[in-house]
Design an enzyme around this catalytic site. Structure first.
Site, PDB file in Angstrom:
ATOM      1  N   GLU B  46       0.994  -1.322   0.169  1.00 46.56           N
ATOM      2  CA  GLU B  46      -0.175  -0.010  -0.134  1.00 46.56           C
ATOM      3  C   GLU B  46       0.949   1.145   0.051  1.00 46.56           C
ATOM      4  O   GLU B  46       1.731   1.513   0.822  1.00 46.56           O
ATOM      5  CB  GLU B  46      -0.891   0.185   1.287  1.00 46.56           C
ATOM      6  CG  GLU B  46      -2.016  -0.996   1.072  1.00 46.56           C
ATOM      7  CD  GLU B  46      -2.546  -1.052   2.524  1.00 46.56           C
ATOM      8  OE1 GLU B  46      -2.880  -0.443   3.119  1.00 46.56           O
ATOM      9  OE2 GLU B  46      -2.931  -2.408   2.416  1.00 46.56           O
ATOM     10  N   ASP B  57      -5.219   8.431  11.119  1.00 47.72           N
ATOM     11  CA  ASP B  57      -3.803   8.341  11.525  1.00 47.72           C
ATOM     12  C   ASP B  57      -3.229   9.026  12.699  1.00 47.72           C
ATOM     13  O   ASP B  57      -3.512  10.089  13.156  1.00 47.72           O
ATOM     14  CB  ASP B  57      -2.856   8.740  10.278  1.00 47.72           C
ATOM     15  CG  ASP B  57      -3.182   7.956   9.034  1.00 47.72           C
ATOM     16  OD1 ASP B  57      -2.898   6.627   9.241  1.00 47.72           O
ATOM     17  OD2 ASP B  57      -3.558   8.159   8.173  1.00 47.72           O
TER      18      ASP B  57
END
Ligand SMILES: Cc1ncc(COP(=O)(O)O)c(C=O)c1O
Lengths: 394, 254
Positions: B46, B57
């Site tokens: 990814e 995140d």
């Protein structure tokens, strides 16, 4: 069919929605499923109205500013949100949301703040209700807004520095959203403006709409009519503006003016004039106008007023702008500071610097003598004295 | 042509997928990292397109993103770096990023360039599935890109069934209700969740991500699923050890 209300998918025209990670889906779904129904209950309404009256000090006066009216040869009214407890309109929203949080059995409250006004308003209602309160604030803002940090601490809130990105309001908002991701069950996020994912823009507009409801009643007794010719408010995220505009949106005879901060000028690269400098995109889970570079990285705004220092505007305002329903005017730091001084000297009212932006529009407008203007006097200038003092060399 | 993600998922083993932030530690590391990962027998990659405001995140990926942007990474730059990647790399490549970056590039243009490069799928955590279906699904399909959706421990079974109706390659199963990189470990509830979803007999495979950092968490998370996605732990390793010891990190996972 209302043209300027949120639709069933959470959009105002092209703007709004909930562009959030799946991690927030259930949090928002719970809110979305319940907020309208809870707000309509008699229990909520009676508590809300009682607190607005006895605790916040509502209704706030609609004050006819005679001296200013004389100078600008038009009829100027001020909706005195600066007289609310804690010094700004922000508390209308936090009172409503804390009652909502209680109805949803939440025990932990989080919020973001820039200048600290929304942080103080949130810490205040948490103290009142005995709920744990955590306020995220950019490290840079913590330094430049020390008095409000102290107020939040006295009220029992924990102020957590946002250390990511540019360490200002946008990053504090990111941190609050991340906190909510990490605490999905018992936490309610009290967002401070008509921004963020659906249903927040509509929720906050609904709670702030008390401002324009009062204006209608007050104007009827003062002028024998419910509708002004103009409603005028500063726009950071846009909550005081949404509150003043909401009852007049569908009545196209009422002109709507949103006032943005252009900082050092729209072309100075130190500005927060989102409708001019922004493009459509996504910020904090909402599709709206925002300041960004060509890759879609969000850029840092600038304004002398920390409360207008936000790179986006609420989706309702993006819709009002795009459809032409509202006109947006941008005002520089210098123009705002002079307007703040003028309001102080002529009416004896020292406004917040955010608010002062709205009072700087006269040279860009041609009002008629019998036009009725209602300005949202969104907050008082106590929190800004240091900035005023430095600026005017007092 | 068979999608490379489907091919990888048909392997009879637990898969390792690695996330890294493009442009970190250095702007031009992208290709070297991909090559080293494939050489270490990683099954999927990814490629993170760094974003200024990555809501899902935690600190590790935030910091790598900030650094990557400072280094000069952009959507255009990433596509340029990946231009001839398919001359040497065969494993599936997935782009992971935030929707605003794609929107500003133009969703269709983004998909056209991704297809030309040989990208197999896209993960956009903040593009909700209903809006994807309404506005973008046809574009993704035209360009042979899988849209990989996320589920979390809070996602209802009903919603998981709806999400599973997409032909998405795999479903990205977020291990705990946390932003990336949290190191709380897996408690009983988490293990029950892996098992519960594993037994749902979904048409799409499951890959678990968020909080996988070593052999122990890898084994726990892949017991009832097809494999794991490792992000923050890998970025931390890159920060500490640089890009030369990628093989060691992967070896220790197995
Ligand atoms: C007095 C005052 N007015 C306006 C604003 C801007 O917010 P909004 O646009 O949501 O009303 C703030 C924000 O801190 C404020 O304190």
């Amino acid at each position: 069919m209302k043209k300027y209300s949120v639709d069933e998918f959470g959009f105002y025209g092209d703007f709004g929605g909930a562009f959030v990670p799946e991690l927030l889906y259930s949090n928002l779904e719970e809110l979305k499923e319940n907020y309208k129904q809870i707000i309509q209950t008699e229990k909520f309404q009676s508590q809300f109205q009682k607190l607005l009256k006895d605790y916040v000090g509502r209704p706030t006066p609609l004050y006819f500013a005679e001296n200013l009216s004389e100078k600008y040869q038009t009829k100027i009214y001020l909706k005195r949100e600066d007289l609310c407890h804690t010094g700004a309109h922000k508390i209308n929203n936090t009172i409503g949301q804390i009652l909502l949080a209680k109805a949803l059995n939440k025990t932990r409250i989080i919020a973001e703040t820039g200048a600290g006004q929304h942080g103080v308003a949130t810490a205040t209602v948490c103290a009142l209700m005995g709920l744990q309160c955590i306020v995220y604030m950019g490290e840079v803002d913590i330094e430049r807004q020390a008095p409000n940090v102290a107020r939040m601490k006295m009220l029992g809130a924990e102020v957590r520095p946002a250390k990511s990105g540019s360490r200002t309001l946008k990053d504090a908002t990111n941190e609050a959203i991340r906190d909510w991701i990490n605490h999905p069950k018992h936490t309610h996020y009290i967002i401070g403006s008509v921004v963020g994912p659906h249903p927040y823009p509509d929720l906050v507009t609904t709670l702030q709409s008390v401002i324009s409801k009062e204006v209608k009643t007050q104007l009827r007794s003062k002028e024998g009519r419910e509708t002004p010719d103009y409603v005028i408010a500063c726009v950071g995220g846009g909550s005081n503006a949404a509150g003043l505009f909401s009852e007049f949106l569908e009545n196209e005879k009422v002109s709507i003016i949103g006032v943005e901060a252009s900082g050092k000028g729209v072309n100075s690269e130190a500005s927060a004039a989102t409708t001019i400098l922004g493009r459509e995109g996504i910020i904090h889970g909402s599709k709206t106008l925002l300041m960004q570079n060509k890759d879609g990285q969000i850029t840092e705004p600038y304004s002398i007023s920390a409360g207008l220092d936000y790179p986006g505007i609420g989706p309702l305002h993006a819709h009002l702008y795009k459809t032409g329903r509202a006109k947006f005017i941008s005002i520089t730091d210098d123009e705002a500071m002079q307007a703040g001084l003028e309001l102080s000297k002529m009416e004896g009212i020292i406004p917040a610097i955010e608010t002062a932006h709205a009072f700087a529009i006269f040279k860009y407008m041609n009002f008629k003598k019998d036009d009725i203007l209602v300005f949202n006097c969104s907050g008082r200038g106590d929190k800004d004295l240091e900035t005023y003092r430095t600026y005017f060399n007092y | 042509m068979e999608n490379r993600i489907e091919k990888a998922l048909s392997k009879k083993k637990k898969l390792i997928s690695i996330y890294f932030t493009a442009g970190f530690p250095k702007l031009e590391d992208t290709k070297s990292i991909i090559l080293a990962l494939e050489k270490s027998s990683v099954d999927m990659i990814e490629i993170g397109l760094p974003y200024s405001d990555p809501l899902a995140d935690g600190p590790v990926i935030q910091q790598s993103s900030t650094q990557a942007l400072k280094n000069g990474m952009s959507t255009r730059k990433l596509f340029t770096q990946l231009k001839n990647i398919r001359e040497t790399v065969e494993i599936p490549l997935i782009i992971m990023g935030y929707f605003n970056a794609m929107l500003q590039f133009g969703v269709e243009e983004f998909c056209i360039e991704a297809e030309e490069i040989g990208i197999d799928g896209i993960i956009m955590p903040d593009l909700p599935i209903d809006i994807f279906q309404k506005n973008y699904q046809a574009i993704f399909e035209n360009h042979n890109l899988k849209f990989i959706p996320l589920i979390t421990p809070e996602t209802s079974s009903e919603r998981i069934q709806t999400i599973d109706e997409l032909d998405s390659g795999f479903i990205y199963m977020v291990s705990t209700s946390k932003t990336t990189g949290s190191e709380t470990g897996f408690n009983r509830d988490t293990l029950d969740y892996f098992e519960r979803i594993g037994k749902m007999k979904l048409q799409n495979d499951l890959m678990v991500g968020f909080g996988i950092k070593d052999n122990s968490t890898f084994n726990k998370a892949s017991k009832h699923t097809k494999g794991c996605i490792i992000g923050s732990a890998f970025i931390k390793h890159l920060s500490a050890e640089g890009i030369d010891s990628i093989g060691d990190f992967i070896q220790k996972l197995k």
